[in-house]
Scaffold this motif. Structure first.
Motif, short mmCIF file in Angstrom:
data_model
loop_
_atom_site.label_atom_id
_atom_site.label_comp_id
_atom_site.label_asym_id
_atom_site.label_seq_id
_atom_site.Cartn_x
_atom_site.Cartn_y
_atom_site.Cartn_z
N ARG A 72 0.82 -1.29 0.07
CA ARG A 72 0.06 -0.01 -0.05
C ARG A 72 0.93 1.24 -0.14
NH1 ARG A 72 -5.01 0.42 3.96
NH2 ARG A 72 -5.55 -1.28 3.04
N ASP A 144 -2.21 -3.04 -3.77
CA ASP A 144 -3.23 -2.62 -2.68
C ASP A 144 -3.43 -1.18 -3.06
OD1 ASP A 144 -4.57 -3.64 -0.42
OD2 ASP A 144 -3.74 -1.73 0.34
N TYR A 146 -3.46 2.44 -3.91
CA TYR A 146 -2.56 3.47 -4.58
C TYR A 146 -1.40 2.64 -5.23
CZ TYR A 146 -5.65 7.25 -3.20
OH TYR A 146 -6.84 7.77 -2.80
N THR A 188 -10.75 -8.60 -7.39
CA THR A 188 -11.36 -8.50 -6.14
C THR A 188 -12.93 -8.27 -6.21
OG1 THR A 188 -9.42 -7.61 -5.59
CG2 THR A 188 -11.43 -7.09 -4.14
N PHE A 217 -14.12 4.20 -5.15
CA PHE A 217 -14.13 4.02 -6.52
C PHE A 217 -13.11 3.79 -7.31
CE2 PHE A 217 -15.95 5.17 -10.95
CZ PHE A 217 -17.33 4.31 -10.89
N LYS A 219 -9.81 0.36 -7.63
CA LYS A 219 -9.76 -0.98 -8.40
C LYS A 219 -10.98 -1.75 -8.16
CE LYS A 219 -5.59 -1.65 -7.29
NZ LYS A 219 -5.08 -0.33 -6.51
N ALA A 220 -10.95 -1.87 -6.83
CA ALA A 220 -12.11 -2.80 -6.32
C ALA A 220 -13.54 -1.97 -6.51
CB ALA A 220 -11.98 -2.98 -4.82
N SER A 241 -12.31 9.64 -2.50
CA SER A 241 -11.75 10.27 -1.53
C SER A 241 -11.84 11.82 -1.65
CB SER A 241 -10.13 10.44 -1.65
OG SER A 241 -9.46 11.05 -3.01
N ALA A 301 -13.17 1.28 0.30
CA ALA A 301 -12.21 2.30 0.49
C ALA A 301 -11.05 2.03 1.42
CB ALA A 301 -12.53 3.64 0.80
N ASN A 324 -10.46 -3.60 3.48
CA ASN A 324 -10.31 -4.51 4.66
C ASN A 324 -10.42 -3.83 5.85
OD1 ASN A 324 -8.82 -6.84 3.53
ND2 ASN A 324 -7.49 -5.29 2.45
P1 NAD Z 1 -7.39 1.89 -4.90
O1 NAD Z 1 -6.25 2.96 -4.75
O2 NAD Z 1 -7.68 1.49 -6.18
O3 NAD Z 1 -8.73 2.67 -4.83
C1 NAD Z 1 -9.22 3.19 -3.54
C2 NAD Z 1 -10.32 4.03 -3.71
O4 NAD Z 1 -10.68 4.84 -2.33
C3 NAD Z 1 -10.19 5.40 -4.46
O5 NAD Z 1 -11.36 5.44 -5.31
C4 NAD Z 1 -10.22 6.77 -3.50
O6 NAD Z 1 -10.39 7.61 -4.03
C5 NAD Z 1 -11.00 6.10 -2.51
N1 NAD Z 1 -10.79 6.78 -1.15
C6 NAD Z 1 -9.67 6.87 -0.46
N2 NAD Z 1 -10.00 7.50 0.82
C7 NAD Z 1 -11.27 7.46 0.64
C8 NAD Z 1 -12.10 8.00 1.95
N3 NAD Z 1 -11.33 8.67 2.99
N4 NAD Z 1 -13.22 8.07 1.55
C9 NAD Z 1 -13.77 7.49 0.44
N5 NAD Z 1 -13.07 6.95 -0.71
C10 NAD Z 1 -11.61 6.96 -0.12
O7 NAD Z 1 -7.74 0.67 -4.10
P2 NAD Z 1 -8.45 -0.61 -4.03
O8 NAD Z 1 -7.38 -1.55 -4.45
O9 NAD Z 1 -9.66 -0.37 -4.73
O10 NAD Z 1 -8.64 -0.91 -2.53
C11 NAD Z 1 -9.83 -0.32 -1.72
C12 NAD Z 1 -9.95 -1.42 -0.64
O11 NAD Z 1 -10.00 -2.63 -1.20
C13 NAD Z 1 -8.69 -1.23 0.37
O12 NAD Z 1 -8.98 -1.72 1.41
C14 NAD Z 1 -7.81 -2.60 0.17
O13 NAD Z 1 -6.97 -3.11 1.02
C15 NAD Z 1 -9.08 -3.46 -0.38
N6 NAD Z 1 -8.68 -4.58 -1.26
C16 NAD Z 1 -8.09 -4.40 -2.45
C17 NAD Z 1 -7.70 -5.46 -3.18
C18 NAD Z 1 -7.26 -5.44 -4.52
O14 NAD Z 1 -7.01 -6.28 -5.05
N7 NAD Z 1 -7.21 -4.02 -5.13
C19 NAD Z 1 -7.84 -6.85 -2.91
C20 NAD Z 1 -8.44 -7.06 -1.50
C21 NAD Z 1 -8.74 -5.67 -0.60
#
Ligand code: NAD
Length: 430
Positions: A72, A144, A146, A188, A217, A219-220, A241, A301, A324
């Protein structure tokens, strides 16, 4: 004072322990990370100056196989957070019966302030610092918050340079051209979608009559929003965010995704635009979004989004944790008391690590699968484990979260039994 994230995460383990019979040795092992590494990461910035960033890698437990977990990049990354995420990975891999333990890594920074070249130097420098701690049979990295496929590609390349050997299986979530798997990008979200498909009919919920709000909004969250909209669900709110948007009739998710992608600035490798910029809809804050009167709420998020402070504002009947740790243990208890069903992170978001496992298998065998094959295997695994956890929760009359931990603990206990023999010898016990 509120608990540290790790102390709070451990409370889920304590609750589940009441429903399993495993030895005290297993429990003792699971209370502590196997190994934690803190590193200083030197990076030459574009203006010629040198900056040192703080990074971490934690290998929580490797009873069931090499540790596995994402990296991350975020200003809030700390050892406490990385350790908690590695702890959750341990249980997630056991829930899905993947031959892995749990790991996690991170760097404390706001990556949006770095240029693309600075990000590449940072990512390579991180691998220089942790190279002796990781490896395809030791500890495997993944994306993960960003971090993305391009960053994973740099990391794999750097590790291969250090080892003087192309080593694709040390990192998953790579670009397809560098040994990535079809379907990893959306895994995911796709996995979460399969879990929802297995669960929602049990409550007689049909897509056309089900409203959904999604926080996050990325990757997940964005991919899941699109899958749900395509399946006929009414996705009424999404956020990132910077804030969120709401439309009672439902949002046009493909247009929002396209908007976020096409208007992106060129700074580094991140999308600079925000869903808030789409003005035809009502603007809501992230706090408002969580409190919307919808059937299904999906935090996708960051952790600690639903806490004792806002839990009583929640109106959704079903919560699927794609992020998570989005709900604290205290808030969890309140939700349960209010009859709100929570489907836990260690099951719902496990599609990512499952396809990471598929990528690792493909890297090691040299035989690559089609997208259909990946999704078909993912569907089978997600539905199979969802049904098993559902049965545990029904039989023991416990929440899906506790049932998921019970399911994982039984598998961890079984594996530890074999390792336990070695512990006896090491400790000189009979
Ligand atoms: P990402 O970086 O692609 O997206 C994160 C999103 O959350 C972005 O749209 C960002 O603008 C938003 N965000 C950040 N801070 C925020 C806030 N305070 N309020 C609302 N939105 C906010 O990350 P991702 O991969 O989509 O991961 C999101 C969650 O899913 C995390 O908890 C990560 O651990 C979990 N996750 C991701 C994966 C994966 O394969 N990408 C797998 C398992 C779990």
């Amino acid at each position: 004072m509120s608990d540290s994230l790790f102390t709070d995460a451990s409370k889920r383990l304590e609750t589940a322990l009441k429903y399993v019979s495993i030895s005290d040795d297993v429990i003792e092992h699971l209370k502590y990370p196997k190994a934690s590494l803190s590193v200083s990461i030197p990076v030459r910035m574009d203006d010629g100056s040198l900056r040192i960033f703080q990074g971490y890698r934690v290998r929580y437990d490797d009873t069931r196989g090499p540790t596995k977990g994402g990296v991350r990049y975020h200003p809030n990354v700390s050892l406490d957070e990385v350790q908690s995420l590695a702890f959750w990975m341990t249980f997630k891999c056991a829930v899905l019966n993947l031959p892995y333990g749990g790991g996690k890594g991170g760097i404390t920074l706001n990556p949006k302030t770095l240029s693309r070249m600075e990000l590449e130097r940072l990512s390579r420098s991180y691998i220089d610092a942790i190279a002796d701690f990781i490896g395809p049979d030791v500890d495997i990295l993944a994306p993960d918050v960003y971090t993305n496929a391009m960053i994973m590609g740099w990391m794999m390349d750097q590790y291969s340079i250090i080892r003087r050997q192309i080593t694709p299986a040390v990192v998953t979530g790579k670009p397809i051209a560098m040994g990535g798997s079809a379907g990893r990008d959306g895994a995911t979200a796709t996995g979460a979608f399969f879990t929802m498909e297995a669960i929602l009919p049990k409550f007689d919920l049909i897509p056309q009559e089900t409203t959904v709000a999604i926080q996050g909004f990325g990757k997940a969250g964005a991919v899941l929003a699109e899958l749900l909209a395509k399946a006929g669900y009414r996705v009424v709110a999404v956020s990132d965010s910077q804030g969120g948007i709401y439309a009672k009739k439902g949002l046009d998710i493909p247009s929002i995704r396209q908007y976020k992608t096409t208007t992106q600035g060129v700074k580094a490798v991140y999308c600079q635009s925000s869903v808030c910029n789409i003005v035809e809809h009502e603007i809501v804050s992230n706090e408002d979004l969580l409190a919307l009167d919808v059937d299904v709420l999906i935090p996708a998020a960051l952790e600690n989004q639903i806490t004792e402070d806002n839990v009583d504002t929640i109106k959704a009947k079903y919560i699927f944790e794609v992020a998570n740790g989005p709900i604290t243990s205290a808030a969890d208890k309140r939700l349960e008391a209010k009859g709100i069903y929570v489907f836990p992170d260690i099951l719902v978001n496990a599609g990512g690590v499952t396809v990471s496992y598929f990528e690792w298998v493909q890297n090691r065998s040299g035989l690559y699968w089609s997208l259909e094959e990946v999704n078909q295997r993912l569907r089978q695994k997600m539905i199979e484990e969802t049904e098993k956890i559902w049965s545990v929760s029904q039989e023991l009359a416990i929440s899906m979260r506790t049932a998921a931990y019970v399911h994982a603990l039984n598998r961890l206990g079984e594996a530890r039994k074999v390792k336990g023999t070695r512990d006896y010898y090491v400790n000189g016990k009979d």
